[in-house]
Design a protein around this motif. Sequence first.
Motif, PDB file in Angstrom:
ATOM      1  N   ASP A 135       1.049  -1.375   0.367  1.00  0.00           N
ATOM      2  CA  ASP A 135       0.032  -0.108   0.150  1.00  0.00           C
ATOM      3  C   ASP A 135       1.084   1.141   0.390  1.00  0.00           C
ATOM      4  O   ASP A 135       2.080   1.576   0.337  1.00  0.00           O
ATOM      5  N   ASP A 164       0.598   3.814   1.155  1.00  0.00           N
ATOM      6  CA  ASP A 164       0.249   4.597   2.806  1.00  0.00           C
ATOM      7  C   ASP A 164       1.389   4.378   3.640  1.00  0.00           C
ATOM      8  O   ASP A 164       2.419   4.633   4.251  1.00  0.00           O
ATOM      9  N   LEU A 165       1.385   2.555   3.501  1.00  0.00           N
ATOM     10  CA  LEU A 165       2.371   2.128   4.408  1.00  0.00           C
ATOM     11  C   LEU A 165       3.724   2.502   4.371  1.00  0.00           C
ATOM     12  O   LEU A 165       4.465   2.148   4.511  1.00  0.00           O
ATOM     13  N   GLU A 185       5.276   4.936   5.357  1.00  0.00           N
ATOM     14  CA  GLU A 185       5.800   4.990   6.599  1.00  0.00           C
ATOM     15  C   GLU A 185       6.657   4.657   6.950  1.00  0.00           C
ATOM     16  O   GLU A 185       7.495   4.398   7.424  1.00  0.00           O
ATOM     17  N   VAL A 192      -0.485   1.041  11.525  1.00  0.00           N
ATOM     18  CA  VAL A 192      -1.085   1.951  10.495  1.00  0.00           C
ATOM     19  C   VAL A 192      -2.062   0.397   9.652  1.00  0.00           C
ATOM     20  O   VAL A 192      -3.408   1.482   9.229  1.00  0.00           O
ATOM     21  N   GLN A 193      -2.241  -0.285   9.521  1.00  0.00           N
ATOM     22  CA  GLN A 193      -3.032  -1.501   8.536  1.00  0.00           C
ATOM     23  C   GLN A 193      -4.422  -1.350  10.076  1.00  0.00           C
ATOM     24  O   GLN A 193      -5.367  -0.807   9.014  1.00  0.00           O
ATOM     25  N   GLN A 233      -5.840   2.246   9.085  1.00  0.00           N
ATOM     26  CA  GLN A 233      -6.906   2.329   8.234  1.00  0.00           C
ATOM     27  C   GLN A 233      -8.081   1.575   8.321  1.00  0.00           C
ATOM     28  O   GLN A 233      -9.351   2.009   7.108  1.00  0.00           O
ATOM     29  N   LYS A 234      -8.052  -0.065   8.699  1.00  0.00           N
ATOM     30  CA  LYS A 234      -9.234  -0.432   8.567  1.00  0.00           C
ATOM     31  C   LYS A 234     -10.555   0.057   9.340  1.00  0.00           C
ATOM     32  O   LYS A 234     -11.182   0.123   9.027  1.00  0.00           O
ATOM     33  N   LYS A 236     -11.345   3.341   9.942  1.00  0.00           N
ATOM     34  CA  LYS A 236     -10.919   4.472   8.945  1.00  0.00           C
ATOM     35  C   LYS A 236     -11.967   4.519   7.861  1.00  0.00           C
ATOM     36  O   LYS A 236     -13.279   4.618   8.038  1.00  0.00           O
ATOM     37  N   GLN A 237     -11.546   3.288   7.839  1.00  0.00           N
ATOM     38  CA  GLN A 237     -12.846   2.748   6.504  1.00  0.00           C
ATOM     39  C   GLN A 237     -14.110   1.939   6.907  1.00  0.00           C
ATOM     40  O   GLN A 237     -14.959   2.425   5.839  1.00  0.00           O
TER      41      GLN A 237
END
Length: 120
Positions: free
Chosen positions: A43, A45-46, A49, A106-107, A110-111, A113-114
């Motif tokens: 990803d 974003d990953l 980071e 971070v993953q 993200q999950k 937030k989704q």
Amino acid sequence: MAGAIVGLICGVCYFVLGLMLFKKPPKKINGIYGYRTPRAMSDPDLWDEAQRYSANLMMQFGVIITVFGILGFWFTDVQALVLSLFAVAFYTFRLFTKVEGRLKEVQHAQKRKQSEQGAS
């Protein structure tokens, strides 16, 4: 003396590589330059980071490994070499565990937030 010099060289290399990654992180996911693990490359974003976080850790760990190299001057050559190689191995392992742990955080964020966006 050679064992201590190995520690110094490895520590300085760690720091310089971290500094290079900090100053010029790879802009796109690639298989040649940067912190490259399957999670980091999965990803954008990953990926970003991973570059930022690993660069900072490499500079910190480079300083620590250099200190181990300096300490090696007070030991026999074999002891200094073992100390230096242990420090390099330990901090390389630590680099991967810390960065992968950070990417996992971070993953998960993200999950969450989704799922929050999907619920609204």
